[in-house]
Design a protein around this motif. Structure first.
Motif, short mmCIF file in Angstrom:
data_model
loop_
_atom_site.label_atom_id
_atom_site.label_comp_id
_atom_site.label_asym_id
_atom_site.label_seq_id
_atom_site.Cartn_x
_atom_site.Cartn_y
_atom_site.Cartn_z
N GLN A 162 21.10 25.64 30.80
CA GLN A 162 22.15 26.01 30.05
C GLN A 162 23.42 25.37 30.76
N TRP A 163 24.10 24.47 30.11
CA TRP A 163 25.32 24.24 30.75
C TRP A 163 26.37 25.30 30.25
N ILE A 164 27.54 25.44 31.34
CA ILE A 164 28.60 26.30 31.24
C ILE A 164 29.61 25.37 32.03
N LEU A 165 30.82 25.75 31.38
CA LEU A 165 32.18 25.12 31.85
C LEU A 165 33.11 26.27 32.20
N VAL A 166 33.71 25.96 33.31
CA VAL A 166 34.77 26.98 33.70
C VAL A 166 36.04 26.12 33.70
N THR A 167 37.11 26.51 33.10
CA THR A 167 38.47 25.79 33.07
C THR A 167 39.46 26.61 33.63
N ASP A 168 39.16 27.77 34.23
CA ASP A 168 40.19 28.62 34.70
C ASP A 168 39.47 30.00 35.31
N TRP A 169 39.95 30.09 36.50
CA TRP A 169 39.14 31.31 37.18
C TRP A 169 40.12 32.64 37.00
N ASN A 170 41.49 32.32 36.72
CA ASN A 170 42.50 33.31 36.43
C ASN A 170 43.44 33.10 35.35
N LEU A 171 43.04 33.54 34.28
CA LEU A 171 41.95 34.34 33.86
C LEU A 171 40.79 33.98 33.59
N LEU A 172 39.55 34.37 33.85
CA LEU A 172 38.29 33.69 34.05
C LEU A 172 37.84 33.11 32.64
N THR A 173 37.82 31.73 32.36
CA THR A 173 37.52 31.24 31.13
C THR A 173 36.59 30.22 31.15
N ILE A 174 35.36 30.67 30.35
CA ILE A 174 33.92 30.22 30.36
C ILE A 174 33.68 29.49 29.01
N TRP A 175 33.25 28.29 29.10
CA TRP A 175 32.58 27.81 27.82
C TRP A 175 31.33 27.61 28.01
N PHE A 176 30.57 28.18 26.89
CA PHE A 176 28.97 28.16 26.76
C PHE A 176 28.51 27.20 25.77
N TYR A 177 27.83 26.11 26.34
CA TYR A 177 27.51 24.97 25.71
C TYR A 177 26.47 25.26 24.50
N ALA A 257 28.46 37.93 34.20
CA ALA A 257 28.33 38.81 35.39
C ALA A 257 28.33 38.02 36.62
N ALA A 258 27.74 36.85 36.62
CA ALA A 258 27.47 36.45 37.83
C ALA A 258 28.74 35.33 38.43
N LEU A 259 29.57 34.93 37.03
CA LEU A 259 30.91 34.20 37.65
C LEU A 259 31.90 35.28 38.02
N HIS A 260 31.89 36.40 37.65
CA HIS A 260 32.88 37.30 37.95
C HIS A 260 32.38 37.72 39.40
N SER A 261 31.28 38.00 39.77
CA SER A 261 30.96 38.33 41.14
C SER A 261 31.55 37.47 42.04
N ALA A 262 31.63 36.14 41.65
CA ALA A 262 32.00 35.01 42.66
C ALA A 262 33.39 34.59 42.66
N ARG A 263 34.11 35.15 41.87
CA ARG A 263 35.81 34.78 41.48
C ARG A 263 36.50 34.97 42.87
N GLU A 264 36.23 35.71 43.73
CA GLU A 264 36.86 36.00 44.95
C GLU A 264 36.65 34.84 46.01
N LEU A 265 35.58 34.11 45.75
CA LEU A 265 35.00 33.15 46.51
C LEU A 265 35.32 31.86 46.37
N VAL A 266 35.93 31.67 45.19
CA VAL A 266 36.27 30.33 44.59
C VAL A 266 37.94 30.10 44.59
N ARG A 267 37.97 28.92 45.33
CA ARG A 267 39.55 28.36 45.30
C ARG A 267 39.88 28.12 43.72
N ASP A 268 40.89 28.96 43.29
CA ASP A 268 41.41 28.53 42.07
C ASP A 268 42.43 27.44 42.12
#
Length: 338
Positions: A162-177, A257-268
């Motif tokens: 499953q492809w997922i696209l993240v265009t922003d980590w703050n606020l977390l914005t996820i596109w679900f293909y 849930a997985a992307l929320h758990s990794a937010r602080e480890l990602v350089r926004d």
């Protein structure tokens, strides 16, 4: 003991059952492995509990001592009641099975390389101390409970990309293909034969092996289905509504849930984006289980389905990150669906 902890009834308890020493656990595990080795050895397991990708497990010598379990009716009733209580606390209990299999994946590796499976704690600990590649430091491994009761298609294991696209980590914005594809193994599923061709759906792994003779005629020759083909199959086997009501909501929940758990480890970095490939398996009840999320998912077509989808997802990513920036109200559907 586990149920007492989950229900918080162990806080003020002085029950002797809660005071188990390391020696007690060692004795229990020794007896457990003795029984399991003999029982599985007689049913085709071969007494061997670990495998490396690309190699059939060797057959261990037959049991030298007899080990049997003959629980009484009361013991069976007690065990059944305990399992029913645990089911309410442990969502994974249904898919865990009885073989105690764990899958061990080395860090910083891809395409199924270096994956091992084991049912013995000492083997997991031994593997975790090894270095699988120059870029991997010792003890950098992922250990997951193996899905022993997966949803099979004509007796064959599958997973879904499953492809997922993240265009922003703050606020977390996820596109679900909306589209995805299902990958098949080339050999029938079996917990008594832990060969990679039966258990790892990675295209790079499966292309190394010939497909099993006598395969069901409806299984795809290129080992790939679209999600539409998957939905049609689910309807045909009695899982009507599972895609809309169980699978898609479950996948979205796991991804968020997985992307929320990794937010602080990602350089926004504003104005950037990241395309991920999430891999899911499904239990017999169609419940999705997130296996991993891959960075830089492959866009190399390996079938008619992926040839169409890989081109489409790249085009649609550009629609989201470029066209929508200029015109937030622009349609993100392909031109023939607008």
């Amino acid at each position: 003991m586990q149920l007492d902890r989950l229900e918080r009834t162990d806080i003020d308890s002085d029950s002797p059952a809660l005071h188990v020493t390391n020696a007690d656990w060692d004795c229990f595990l020794h007896e457990y492995y003795r029984v399991v080795k003999c029982v599985w050895g007689r049913t085709g397991w071969g007494g061997h509990a670990a495998w490396q990708c690309g190699a059939e497990p060797p057959v261990s010598p037959p049991c030298s001592e007899q080990a049997r379990l003959e629980p009484s009716i009361r013991q069976r009733e007690q065990c059944t009641a305990l399992l029913q209580k645990l089911q309410g606390w442990l969502p994974q209990l249904h898919m865990e099975g009885v073989h105690n299999l764990w899958i061990i994946k080395p860090g910083a590796m891809s395409r199924g390389r270096g994956i091992t499976c084991s049912a013995r704690l000492e083997e997991v600990l031994e593997l975790s101390g090894k270095c699988a590649a120059p870029s991997v430091q010792p003890r950098q491994w992922v250990v997951q409970k193996y899905v022993e009761r997966p949803l099979l298609i004509f007796g064959t294991k599958i997973d879904l990309r499953q492809w997922i696209l993240v265009t922003d980590w703050n606020l977390l914005t996820i596109w679900f293909y909306r589209d995805s594809y299902v990958r098949f193994c080339s050999q029938p599923f079996s917990l008594h034969h832990l060969h990679a061709s039966r258990h790892l759906c990675n295209v790079s792994i499966q292309k190394q092996w010939r497909q099993a003779g006598g395969r069901h005629p409806k299984l795809p020759r290129d080992l790939i289905w679209s999600n539409q083909q998957f939905q049609l199959h689910l309807q045909q086997v009695g899982h009507t509504g599972a895609w809309e009501n169980v699978i898609v909501p479950g996948m979205k929940e796991a991804v968020v849930a997985a992307l929320h758990s990794a937010r602080e480890l990602v350089r926004d970095r504003k104005g950037s984006f990241e395309l991920y490939g999430a891999d899911f398996m499904f239990g017999e009840d169609c419940q999705p289980w997130l296996l991993e999320i891959n960075v830089s998912p492959t866009m190399a077509p390996c079938s008619a389905v992926t040839r169409r989808l890989c081109a489409a997802v790249q085009r649609d990513v550009l629609r989201v990150v470029l066209d929508r920036r200029e015109n937030p109200s622009c349609s993100l559907l392909p031109r023939n669906k607008q």
